[in-house]
Design a protein around this motif. Structure first.
Motif, PDB file in Angstrom:
ATOM      1  N   SER A   4      38.630  -2.757  -0.171  1.00 41.22           N
ATOM      2  CA  SER A   4      38.549  -1.523  -0.956  1.00 41.22           C
ATOM      3  C   SER A   4      38.799  -0.304  -0.075  1.00 41.22           C
ATOM      4  N   SER A   5      38.252  -0.309   1.115  1.00 43.40           N
ATOM      5  CA  SER A   5      38.442   0.820   2.033  1.00 43.40           C
ATOM      6  C   SER A   5      39.901   0.946   2.438  1.00 43.40           C
ATOM      7  N   THR A  10      45.085   3.734   2.057  1.00 45.80           N
ATOM      8  CA  THR A  10      46.483   3.769   1.618  1.00 45.80           C
ATOM      9  C   THR A  10      46.665   4.832   0.535  1.00 45.80           C
ATOM     10  N   ALA A  11      45.713   4.909  -0.377  1.00 42.49           N
ATOM     11  CA  ALA A  11      45.769   5.929  -1.433  1.00 42.49           C
ATOM     12  C   ALA A  11      45.723   7.331  -0.834  1.00 42.49           C
ATOM     13  N   LEU A  12      44.860   7.534   0.131  1.00 40.75           N
ATOM     14  CA  LEU A  12      44.755   8.847   0.774  1.00 40.75           C
ATOM     15  C   LEU A  12      46.083   9.245   1.412  1.00 40.75           C
ATOM     16  N   GLY A  34      43.490   2.160  -7.262  1.00 40.33           N
ATOM     17  CA  GLY A  34      43.348   1.110  -8.277  1.00 40.33           C
ATOM     18  C   GLY A  34      42.021   0.389  -8.185  1.00 40.33           C
ATOM     19  N   ILE A  35      40.974   1.127  -7.849  1.00 39.46           N
ATOM     20  CA  ILE A  35      39.633   0.532  -7.778  1.00 39.46           C
ATOM     21  C   ILE A  35      38.728   1.243  -8.788  1.00 39.46           C
ATOM     22  N   ARG A  37      35.289   3.183 -10.153  1.00 40.23           N
ATOM     23  CA  ARG A  37      34.387   4.234  -9.674  1.00 40.23           C
ATOM     24  C   ARG A  37      33.168   3.609  -8.981  1.00 40.23           C
ATOM     25  N   SER A  38      32.636   2.544  -9.590  1.00 32.09           N
ATOM     26  CA  SER A  38      31.451   1.900  -9.014  1.00 32.09           C
ATOM     27  C   SER A  38      31.758   1.294  -7.643  1.00 32.09           C
ATOM     28  N   THR A  39      32.964   0.772  -7.471  1.00 30.21           N
ATOM     29  CA  THR A  39      33.350   0.224  -6.161  1.00 30.21           C
ATOM     30  C   THR A  39      33.374   1.338  -5.119  1.00 30.21           C
ATOM     31  N   PHE A  40      33.954   2.464  -5.488  1.00 27.80           N
ATOM     32  CA  PHE A  40      33.988   3.595  -4.549  1.00 27.80           C
ATOM     33  C   PHE A  40      32.568   3.989  -4.148  1.00 27.80           C
ATOM     34  N   TYR A  41      31.710   4.207  -5.147  1.00 29.50           N
ATOM     35  CA  TYR A  41      30.361   4.709  -4.859  1.00 29.50           C
ATOM     36  C   TYR A  41      29.442   3.642  -4.262  1.00 29.50           C
ATOM     37  N   ARG A  42      29.826   2.389  -4.357  1.00 33.00           N
ATOM     38  CA  ARG A  42      29.064   1.329  -3.682  1.00 33.00           C
ATOM     39  C   ARG A  42      29.220   1.464  -2.163  1.00 33.00           C
ATOM     40  N   HIS A  43      30.369   1.969  -1.744  1.00 37.40           N
ATOM     41  CA  HIS A  43      30.663   2.064  -0.320  1.00 37.40           C
ATOM     42  C   HIS A  43      30.529   3.472   0.263  1.00 37.40           C
ATOM     43  N   PHE A  44      30.768   4.482  -0.574  1.00 38.83           N
ATOM     44  CA  PHE A  44      30.767   5.855  -0.072  1.00 38.83           C
ATOM     45  C   PHE A  44      29.987   6.762  -1.021  1.00 38.83           C
ATOM     46  N   GLN A  45      29.183   7.618  -0.443  1.00 36.03           N
ATOM     47  CA  GLN A  45      28.384   8.551  -1.227  1.00 36.03           C
ATOM     48  C   GLN A  45      29.267   9.580  -1.946  1.00 36.03           C
ATOM     49  N   ASP A  46      30.336   9.996  -1.257  1.00 39.41           N
ATOM     50  CA  ASP A  46      31.268  10.972  -1.822  1.00 39.41           C
ATOM     51  C   ASP A  46      32.558  10.926  -1.003  1.00 39.41           C
ATOM     52  N   LYS A  47      33.524  11.765  -1.374  1.00 44.73           N
ATOM     53  CA  LYS A  47      34.808  11.726  -0.671  1.00 44.73           C
ATOM     54  C   LYS A  47      34.662  12.140   0.793  1.00 44.73           C
TER      55      LYS A  47
END
Length: 183
Positions: A4-5, A10-12, A34-35, A37-47
């Motif tokens: 996911s990271s 790659t997206a960034l 293509g992930i 929202r929950s996957t993002f917030y599972r790993h990172f608090q914010d951008k």
């Protein structure tokens, strides 16, 4: 997390082709990667935590790089290739000041590595730490200029230039990069 990271990284890089770093939202990152929202917030608090992860990831490309089986040209080609692979991210983070300590961390680590190499070849009367810091500061400066000016030289061409410049500095102490990097 790694998959996911990597998708987010790659997206960034993709988003930075069209947007300023400050304008990229978490939603932009999620959609482009293509992930969920929950996957993002599972790993990172914010951008911003994600940006900190990107900093660590990219910094580790340099800090963990093993040059023990390299020639100076192959090592510096890889050095510049790291910058080329993530050019937009480096440019955005460096130019927008998000990574205030990034350059310093590379400088300290690189100077420590060069100091270890120089210690094997110079006596203690030589200003080893100063020589090492000078060399690495020059490397960082050249790399940043190459990034910010969108210099058309390839990583391999930059490696040749960097090797020549570094050898000219070392020649003052009757050394070459080949000598320093020899096992």
């Amino acid at each position: 997390m790694l998959q996911s990271s990597q998708k987010l990284l790659t997206a960034l890089v993709t988003l930075l082709d069209d947007k300023l770093l400050t304008k990229i939202t978490t939603l932009d990152l999620i959609r482009t990667a293509g992930i969920s929202r929950s996957t993002f917030y599972r790993h990172f608090q914010d951008k911003f935590r994600f940006f900190d992860w990107v900093k660590s990831y990219l910094l580790n490309l340099f800090l963990k790089d093993d040059y023990s089986n390299d020639t100076p040209i192959s090592y510096y080609t890889r050095f510049f290739q790291h910058f080329a692979d993530y050019r937009q991210a480096f440019k955005s983070f460096i130019l927008e000041g998000r990574w205030q300590n990034f350059e310093r961390e590379i400088l300290v680590s690189g100077a420590d590595n060069y100091s270890r190499l120089l210690t094997k070849h110079l006596d203690e009367s030589a200003p080893i730490k100063t020589i090492a810091t000078y060399i690495v500061s020059a490397h960082i400066g050249v790399a940043i200029n190459w990034l910010t000016e969108d210099d058309a030289h390839s990583p391999a061409q930059m490696a040749v230039i960097m090797t020549r410049l570094t050898n000219s500095i070392l020649a003052n102490y009757d050394l070459t990069l080949d000598t320093l990097m020899a096992k």
